[in-house]
Design a protein around this motif. Structure first.
Motif, PDB file in Angstrom:
ATOM      1  N   ILE A  37       0.827  -1.206   0.000  1.00 30.40           N
ATOM      2  CA  ILE A  37       0.000   0.000   0.000  1.00 30.40           C
ATOM      3  C   ILE A  37       0.866   1.262   0.000  1.00 30.40           C
ATOM      4  O   ILE A  37       0.604   2.204  -0.756  1.00 30.40           O
ATOM      5  CB  ILE A  37      -0.964   0.004   1.208  1.00 30.40           C
ATOM      6  N   THR A  38       1.914   1.290   0.822  1.00 29.83           N
ATOM      7  CA  THR A  38       2.774   2.480   0.868  1.00 29.83           C
ATOM      8  C   THR A  38       3.511   2.669  -0.463  1.00 29.83           C
ATOM      9  O   THR A  38       3.742   3.800  -0.896  1.00 29.83           O
ATOM     10  CB  THR A  38       3.780   2.403   2.029  1.00 29.83           C
ATOM     11  N   SER A  39       3.869   1.566  -1.121  1.00 24.64           N
ATOM     12  CA  SER A  39       4.505   1.662  -2.445  1.00 24.64           C
ATOM     13  C   SER A  39       3.536   2.268  -3.453  1.00 24.64           C
ATOM     14  O   SER A  39       3.915   3.079  -4.309  1.00 24.64           O
ATOM     15  CB  SER A  39       4.953   0.283  -2.934  1.00 24.64           C
ATOM     16  N   TYR A  40       2.261   1.877  -3.337  1.00 23.71           N
ATOM     17  CA  TYR A  40       1.216   2.423  -4.214  1.00 23.71           C
ATOM     18  C   TYR A  40       1.085   3.931  -3.996  1.00 23.71           C
ATOM     19  O   TYR A  40       0.987   4.711  -4.946  1.00 23.71           O
ATOM     20  CB  TYR A  40      -0.114   1.735  -3.899  1.00 23.71           C
ATOM     21  N   LYS A  45       2.623  10.017  -6.204  1.00 29.79           N
ATOM     22  CA  LYS A  45       2.866  11.290  -5.529  1.00 29.79           C
ATOM     23  C   LYS A  45       2.518  12.456  -6.448  1.00 29.79           C
ATOM     24  O   LYS A  45       2.482  12.318  -7.670  1.00 29.79           O
ATOM     25  CB  LYS A  45       4.327  11.378  -5.092  1.00 29.79           C
ATOM     26  N   GLY A  46       2.293  13.603  -5.853  1.00 25.85           N
ATOM     27  CA  GLY A  46       1.917  14.786  -6.622  1.00 25.85           C
ATOM     28  C   GLY A  46       3.131  15.574  -7.085  1.00 25.85           C
ATOM     29  O   GLY A  46       4.168  15.011  -7.433  1.00 25.85           O
ATOM     30  N   PHE A  98      -6.309   8.838  -9.334  1.00 26.65           N
ATOM     31  CA  PHE A  98      -6.142   7.404  -9.096  1.00 26.65           C
ATOM     32  C   PHE A  98      -7.068   6.965  -7.964  1.00 26.65           C
ATOM     33  O   PHE A  98      -7.552   7.787  -7.193  1.00 26.65           O
ATOM     34  CB  PHE A  98      -4.685   7.086  -8.715  1.00 26.65           C
ATOM     35  N   PHE A  99      -7.288   5.652  -7.882  1.00 25.17           N
ATOM     36  CA  PHE A  99      -8.100   5.146  -6.781  1.00 25.17           C
ATOM     37  C   PHE A  99      -7.441   5.471  -5.445  1.00 25.17           C
ATOM     38  O   PHE A  99      -6.219   5.366  -5.301  1.00 25.17           O
ATOM     39  CB  PHE A  99      -8.289   3.630  -6.897  1.00 25.17           C
TER      40      PHE A  99
END
Length: 324
Positions: A37-40, A45-46, A98-99
């Motif tokens: 999840i953290t990799s996702y 990133k913005g 993104f989701f």
């Protein structure tokens, strides 16, 4: 020719690359699901404007040091945690196109991921004795929470004055940019006067940034048709507050009724937008935004000239000129 973020980043390009690696490392976990999840999150990133404010502020106030990297990571960890939690609160299924985490892994996991990110930020500071930086960022998170709740409280009655509006956006938006600039200056071991000066600089930038966001709701700056999202959510922003103050009690009451029904009646959104434009709300808000912009630039005049200072000026201009 419009400013490009890549050009603005030039003086700290290598530091930003190194920061990316350190930030990814700070999010790692032995739990496979959490790591996934953290990799996702990291991959989506913005613009990385928050760490950019940190590094440029540090560079302009004495030099980038090891605590600067940790300060930037701390801000990104705590801010990312608040975004993950916000998506749960708002039942939002998308973040930057993104989701969202809660859309893919459900609310319970999203809340726990947010908690994990908060704890990683706290430990990063505590393990390195960065107590000053932790205090700055923790105060920003407190301010952001209070600002959101104050806005929710006032949205029920649609009774926000201009003074209350400024307090809401100072807490909700400006506090984080303020923290970025204060963390940058503090991490560079700048003197107390310079740290306070950069704090004021960050607040002015943050205020201008939020007013610009509010103007987007009225379809300004050639971004397409008016969206009216703030109106549907009953958020009283500066253009609307000013417009309502220009009319009598009966007209004000009529407009407020339309705002309350706007979520179910799209035609009311268009009417409110037309009312705000006709009453000078857009013009007034733009003038206030430019005033905060000018105050921010005046503060940079007090700092020594450098590539960092120049990029800070360009970054402030970028926040004003952006079209999304």
């Amino acid at each position: 020719m419009p400013l490009k973020l890549k050009d603005i980043q030039a003086p700290v390009a290598s530091e930003m690359t190194e920061f990316e690696q350190k930030f990814r490392k700070s999010m790692r976990s032995n739990v496979m699901l959490l790591d996934k999840i953290t990799s996702y999150i990291v991959r989506r990133k913005g613009k990385q404007m928050r760490p950019l404010f940190v590094f440029l502020s540090a560079g302009a106030c004495g030099g980038i040091k090891e605590p600067t990297y940790r300060g930037a990571s701390l801000i990104e960890l705590l801010h990312t945690a608040t975004l993950v939690h916000d998506d749960v609160v708002d039942d939002s299924h998308y973040r930057r196109g993104f989701f969202s985490v809660n859309a893919l892994w459900k609310n319970k996991i999203a809340v726990l991921v947010g908690d994990f990110l908060l704890s990683r930020g706290l430990l990063l500071s505590l393990n390195n004795d960065d107590f000053d930086l932790l205090k700055i960022v923790s105060n920003a998170v407190k301010e952001m929470s209070e600002g959101e709740l104050l806005q929710m409280e006032k949205a029920r009655k649609l009774d926000i004055t201009e003074e209350v509006y400024y307090e809401i956006i100072r807490q909700k938006t400006a506090s984080l940019i303020t923290a970025c600039c204060r963390v940058g200056a503090s991490s560079a071991d700048a003197d107390a006067q310079t740290v306070d000066m950069m704090t004021e600089f960050g607040e002015n930038v943050g205020m201008a940034f939020q007013i610009k966001d509010d103007l987007f709701d009225y379809g300004t700056y050639e971004i397409g048709k008016p969206t009216g999202i703030d109106i549907k959510e009953k958020k009283m922003t500066l253009p609307l507050i000013y417009a309502l103050n220009q009319v009598g009690r009966s007209e004000k009451k009529r407009i407020k009724k339309m705002i309350k029904k706007s979520a179910d009646e799209p035609r009311y959104v268009s009417e409110v937008i037309d009312f705000v434009k006709a009453s000078g709300g857009i013009r007034y808000a733009t003038e206030v935004m430019e005033d905060y912009h000018a105050k921010a630039k005046a503060i940079l005049d007090q700092l020594p000239e450098s590539a960092y200072n120049t990029s800070l000026r360009q970054l402030v201009q970028f926040t004003i000129d952006r079209t999304k």
